[in-house]
Design a protein around this motif. Structure first.
Motif, PDB file in Angstrom:
ATOM      1  N   GLY A   1      71.115  33.665  57.004  1.00 43.79           N
ATOM      2  CA  GLY A   1      70.472  32.397  56.691  1.00 43.79           C
ATOM      3  C   GLY A   1      69.039  32.519  56.215  1.00 43.79           C
ATOM      4  N   GLY A   2      68.543  33.736  56.113  1.00 38.51           N
ATOM      5  CA  GLY A   2      67.191  33.960  55.613  1.00 38.51           C
ATOM      6  C   GLY A   2      67.197  34.201  54.118  1.00 38.51           C
ATOM      7  N   LEU A   3      66.094  34.726  53.626  1.00 36.07           N
ATOM      8  CA  LEU A   3      65.979  35.064  52.209  1.00 36.07           C
ATOM      9  C   LEU A   3      65.529  36.502  52.064  1.00 36.07           C
ATOM     10  N   ALA A   4      66.011  37.153  51.038  1.00 35.99           N
ATOM     11  CA  ALA A   4      65.549  38.483  50.649  1.00 35.99           C
ATOM     12  C   ALA A   4      64.821  38.299  49.324  1.00 35.99           C
ATOM     13  N   LEU A   5      63.578  38.733  49.262  1.00 32.67           N
ATOM     14  CA  LEU A   5      62.763  38.607  48.059  1.00 32.67           C
ATOM     15  C   LEU A   5      62.544  39.978  47.454  1.00 32.67           C
ATOM     16  N   GLU A   6      62.805  40.104  46.170  1.00 31.96           N
ATOM     17  CA  GLU A   6      62.502  41.329  45.429  1.00 31.96           C
ATOM     18  C   GLU A   6      61.290  41.017  44.556  1.00 31.96           C
ATOM     19  N   LEU A   7      60.184  41.677  44.838  1.00 36.82           N
ATOM     20  CA  LEU A   7      58.931  41.426  44.130  1.00 36.82           C
ATOM     21  C   LEU A   7      58.887  42.201  42.821  1.00 36.82           C
ATOM     22  N   GLU A   8      58.251  41.613  41.820  1.00 36.96           N
ATOM     23  CA  GLU A   8      58.123  42.258  40.515  1.00 36.96           C
ATOM     24  C   GLU A   8      57.207  43.475  40.585  1.00 36.96           C
ATOM     25  N   ARG A   9      56.220  43.428  41.475  1.00 36.63           N
ATOM     26  CA  ARG A   9      55.320  44.577  41.651  1.00 36.63           C
ATOM     27  C   ARG A   9      55.032  44.763  43.137  1.00 36.63           C
ATOM     28  N   GLU A  10      54.569  45.955  43.466  1.00 39.99           N
ATOM     29  CA  GLU A  10      54.289  46.280  44.861  1.00 39.99           C
ATOM     30  C   GLU A  10      53.110  45.480  45.389  1.00 39.99           C
ATOM     31  N   THR A  11      53.152  45.241  46.692  1.00 44.98           N
ATOM     32  CA  THR A  11      52.058  44.594  47.391  1.00 44.98           C
ATOM     33  C   THR A  11      51.885  45.297  48.734  1.00 44.98           C
ATOM     34  N   SER A  12      50.734  45.150  49.344  1.00 48.39           N
ATOM     35  CA  SER A  12      50.529  45.710  50.679  1.00 48.39           C
ATOM     36  C   SER A  12      51.488  45.032  51.644  1.00 48.39           C
ATOM     37  N   ARG A  13      51.848  45.747  52.669  1.00 43.83           N
ATOM     38  CA  ARG A  13      52.842  45.258  53.632  1.00 43.83           C
ATOM     39  C   ARG A  13      52.555  43.822  54.058  1.00 43.83           C
ATOM     40  N   PRO A  14      53.520  42.935  53.833  1.00 42.51           N
ATOM     41  CA  PRO A  14      53.357  41.550  54.278  1.00 42.51           C
ATOM     42  C   PRO A  14      53.288  41.497  55.803  1.00 42.51           C
ATOM     43  N   ALA A  15      52.536  40.578  56.330  1.00 45.09           N
ATOM     44  CA  ALA A  15      52.328  40.475  57.768  1.00 45.09           C
ATOM     45  C   ALA A  15      53.454  39.675  58.432  1.00 45.09           C
ATOM     46  N   PRO A  16      54.275  40.330  59.260  1.00 43.77           N
ATOM     47  CA  PRO A  16      55.346  39.610  59.954  1.00 43.77           C
ATOM     48  C   PRO A  16      54.771  38.460  60.783  1.00 43.77           C
ATOM     49  N   GLY A  17      55.493  37.328  60.755  1.00 43.34           N
ATOM     50  CA  GLY A  17      55.050  36.154  61.497  1.00 43.34           C
ATOM     51  C   GLY A  17      54.213  35.189  60.681  1.00 43.34           C
ATOM     52  N   GLN A  18      53.717  35.643  59.540  1.00 39.65           N
ATOM     53  CA  GLN A  18      52.923  34.770  58.678  1.00 39.65           C
ATOM     54  C   GLN A  18      53.864  33.974  57.764  1.00 39.65           C
ATOM     55  N   THR A  19      53.330  32.993  57.105  1.00 37.69           N
ATOM     56  CA  THR A  19      54.129  32.121  56.254  1.00 37.69           C
ATOM     57  C   THR A  19      54.182  32.615  54.815  1.00 37.69           C
ATOM     58  N   ALA A  20      55.369  32.608  54.245  1.00 34.18           N
ATOM     59  CA  ALA A  20      55.565  32.862  52.817  1.00 34.18           C
ATOM     60  C   ALA A  20      55.798  31.497  52.166  1.00 34.18           C
ATOM     61  N   VAL A  21      55.124  31.243  51.041  1.00 32.26           N
ATOM     62  CA  VAL A  21      55.269  29.977  50.334  1.00 32.26           C
ATOM     63  C   VAL A  21      55.956  30.254  49.000  1.00 32.26           C
ATOM     64  N   PHE A  22      57.034  29.501  48.718  1.00 34.72           N
ATOM     65  CA  PHE A  22      57.851  29.710  47.527  1.00 34.72           C
ATOM     66  C   PHE A  22      57.470  28.725  46.431  1.00 34.72           C
ATOM     67  N   PHE A  23      57.501  29.203  45.188  1.00 37.87           N
ATOM     68  CA  PHE A  23      57.154  28.388  44.026  1.00 37.87           C
ATOM     69  C   PHE A  23      58.268  28.426  42.988  1.00 37.87           C
ATOM     70  N   ALA A  24      58.377  27.346  42.227  1.00 41.37           N
ATOM     71  CA  ALA A  24      59.245  27.276  41.055  1.00 41.37           C
ATOM     72  C   ALA A  24      58.440  26.571  39.976  1.00 41.37           C
ATOM     73  N   ASP A  25      58.141  27.275  38.898  1.00 40.34           N
ATOM     74  CA  ASP A  25      57.340  26.716  37.801  1.00 40.34           C
ATOM     75  C   ASP A  25      56.007  26.151  38.295  1.00 40.34           C
ATOM     76  N   GLY A  26      55.365  26.857  39.234  1.00 41.34           N
ATOM     77  CA  GLY A  26      54.054  26.446  39.732  1.00 41.34           C
ATOM     78  C   GLY A  26      54.074  25.377  40.797  1.00 41.34           C
TER      79      GLY A  26
END
Length: 94
Positions: free
Chosen positions: A60-85
């Motif tokens: 029931g979660g989401l798997a995100l594949e990023l276009e480029r690498e980023t530093s390790r995301p912080a578990p427990g923090q919020t991810a905000v999703f966008f579509a066309d801004g």
């Protein structure tokens, strides 16, 4: 910091390069558009959004594949999703 273990009171450290990630798991997502519409994600308050592809996981979660690498995301923090801004949802980084 690569990992923490509260049971053993252990912190695992390593090189900055070991923190790089191109995939992120998100728990308990709230979406206001279909998952296929997500085109970017913001993983830190003061960072730019990162282009990504999202898919639902069996749990029931989401798997995100990023276009480029980023530093390790912080578990427990919020991810905000966008579509066309436009903000189309959020979830907790696993």
């Amino acid at each position: 910091m690569l990992a923490t273990d509260a049971e053993t009171n252990t912190v695992t450290v390593g090189h900055r390069a070991e923190l790089a990630r191109r995939s992120v798991e998100v728990e308990a997502p709230t979406l206001h558009r279909p998952v296929e519409r997500i085109d970017s994600v913001k993983l830190r308050y003061r960072s730019a959004s990162l282009p990504c592809e999202a898919r639902e996981t069996e749990g029931g979660g989401l798997a995100l594949e990023l276009e480029r690498e980023t530093s390790r995301p912080a578990p427990g923090q919020t991810a905000v999703f966008f579509a066309d801004g436009l903000v189309v949802g959020h979830g907790t980084i696993a």
